[in-house]
Scaffold this active site. Structure first.
Site, mmCIF file in Angstrom:
data_model
loop_
_atom_site.group_PDB
_atom_site.id
_atom_site.type_symbol
_atom_site.label_atom_id
_atom_site.label_comp_id
_atom_site.label_asym_id
_atom_site.label_seq_id
_atom_site.Cartn_x
_atom_site.Cartn_y
_atom_site.Cartn_z
ATOM 1 C CB ILE A 1 -0.976 -0.037 1.193
ATOM 2 C CG1 ILE A 1 -2.006 -1.136 0.915
ATOM 3 C CG2 ILE A 1 -1.669 1.309 1.390
ATOM 4 C CD1 ILE A 1 -3.018 -1.364 2.001
ATOM 5 C CG HIS B 1 -9.343 -5.049 -6.071
ATOM 6 N ND1 HIS B 1 -8.408 -5.339 -5.114
ATOM 7 C CD2 HIS B 1 -10.517 -5.584 -5.649
ATOM 8 C CE1 HIS B 1 -8.987 -6.031 -4.141
ATOM 9 N NE2 HIS B 1 -10.266 -6.185 -4.436
HETATM 10 C C1 GAR Z 1 -3.925 -10.105 -9.925
HETATM 11 O O1 GAR Z 1 -5.055 -10.915 -9.776
HETATM 12 C C2 GAR Z 1 -4.220 -8.708 -9.420
HETATM 13 O O2 GAR Z 1 -5.517 -8.269 -9.705
HETATM 14 C C3 GAR Z 1 -4.041 -8.890 -7.935
HETATM 15 O O3 GAR Z 1 -2.939 -9.755 -7.811
HETATM 16 C C4 GAR Z 1 -2.812 -10.569 -8.974
HETATM 17 C C5 GAR Z 1 -1.432 -10.357 -9.568
HETATM 18 O O4 GAR Z 1 -1.191 -11.218 -10.638
HETATM 19 N N1 GAR Z 1 -3.840 -7.637 -7.288
HETATM 20 C C6 GAR Z 1 -4.283 -7.357 -6.075
HETATM 21 O O5 GAR Z 1 -4.852 -8.149 -5.376
HETATM 22 C C7 GAR Z 1 -3.993 -5.933 -5.603
HETATM 23 N N2 GAR Z 1 -4.867 -5.598 -4.504
HETATM 24 P P1 GAR Z 1 -0.050 -10.932 -11.706
HETATM 25 O O6 GAR Z 1 1.244 -10.642 -10.954
HETATM 26 O O7 GAR Z 1 0.040 -12.209 -12.486
HETATM 27 O O8 GAR Z 1 -0.486 -9.768 -12.566
#
Ligand code: GAR
Length: 206
Positions: free
Chosen positions: A95, A112
């Site tokens: 954050i 998100h």
């Molecule tokens: C994704 O699902 C994204 O939306 C989430 O983490 C994952 C990352 O995947 N983000 C959050 O939860 C932020 N609050 P990635 O590294 O493969 O893009």
């Protein structure tokens, strides 16, 4: 300015980063170019993806910098030195304080993995979001791209897309479907929309 300069902040696998890289290559992001990837985790596979795409990358950790304030100061330095116009949080699991977010009003966006205002805010990130959605028993979830301000997941919504929950879903199967059907489509679209606005606004100032 014909293109906005984009920095993508990551922490893990970087599939959303990949979706952005692919969209730029395919001409679906045409008002911006990804010039920097910053990870707060030296082991993030997202760094490999940046390297494979020939994009400059940096690793900055809170621990190495000596705390959140010093981390954000270094981050601002790195972003401003490269004239970054738009910051995209793509699976960035930390954050950012108001000092940071107020430095870039309407110039930071985040993806998100739920339909805000459901399953969002402090503590809701990654798989935890899908665990919470399944344990609540919702039948529809999705993804949201929003501007980032001082409230975690509280900034203005840019785009949202719904995704059905299926019987027998696990947090992992649901996460994958939300990524495929929503996140990887929405994030590049939102990036193009915001870059187009930033290019237009900069043009008006000249
Ligand atoms: C994704 O699902 C994204 O939306 C989430 O983490 C994952 C990352 O995947 N983000 C959050 O939860 C932020 N609050 P990635 O590294 O493969 O893009």
């Amino acid at each position: 300015m014909t293109k906005a300069k984009i920095a993508v902040l990551v922490s893990g696998g970087g599939t959303n980063l990949q979706a952005l890289i692919d969209a730029e290559r395919a001409g679906r992001i045409k008002s911006g170019e990804i010039v920097l990837v910053v990870s707060n985790n030296a082991a993030a596979y997202a760094l490999e993806r940046a390297k494979n795409a020939g994009i400059e990358s940096l690793t900055l950790t809170r621990r190495d910098c000596g705390g959140q304030a010093a981390f954000e100061e270094k981050l601002i330095e790195a972003l401003d030195a490269r004239g970054i116009d738009l910051i995209i949080l793509a699976g960035f699991m930390s954050i950012l304080s108001e000092t940071f977010t107020s430095h870039y009003p309407k110039r930071i966006i985040n993806v998100h993995p739920a339909l805000i205002p459901s399953f969002c805010g402090q503590g809701f990130y990654g798989l935890r979001v899908h665990e919470a959605a399944l344990s609540y028993g919702v039948k529809v979830t999705g993804a949201t791209v929003h501007y980032v301000n001082e409230i975690p997941d509280g900034g203005e919504i840019i785009l949202q897309k719904a995704v059905n929950v299926r019987p027998g879903d696990t947090p992992e199967t649901l996460q994958r479907r939300v990524m495929e059907q929503a996140e990887w489509k929405l994030l590049p679209r939102a990036a193009e929309l915001v870059c187009r606005r930033l290019v237009r606004e900069k043009g008006n100032k000249i």
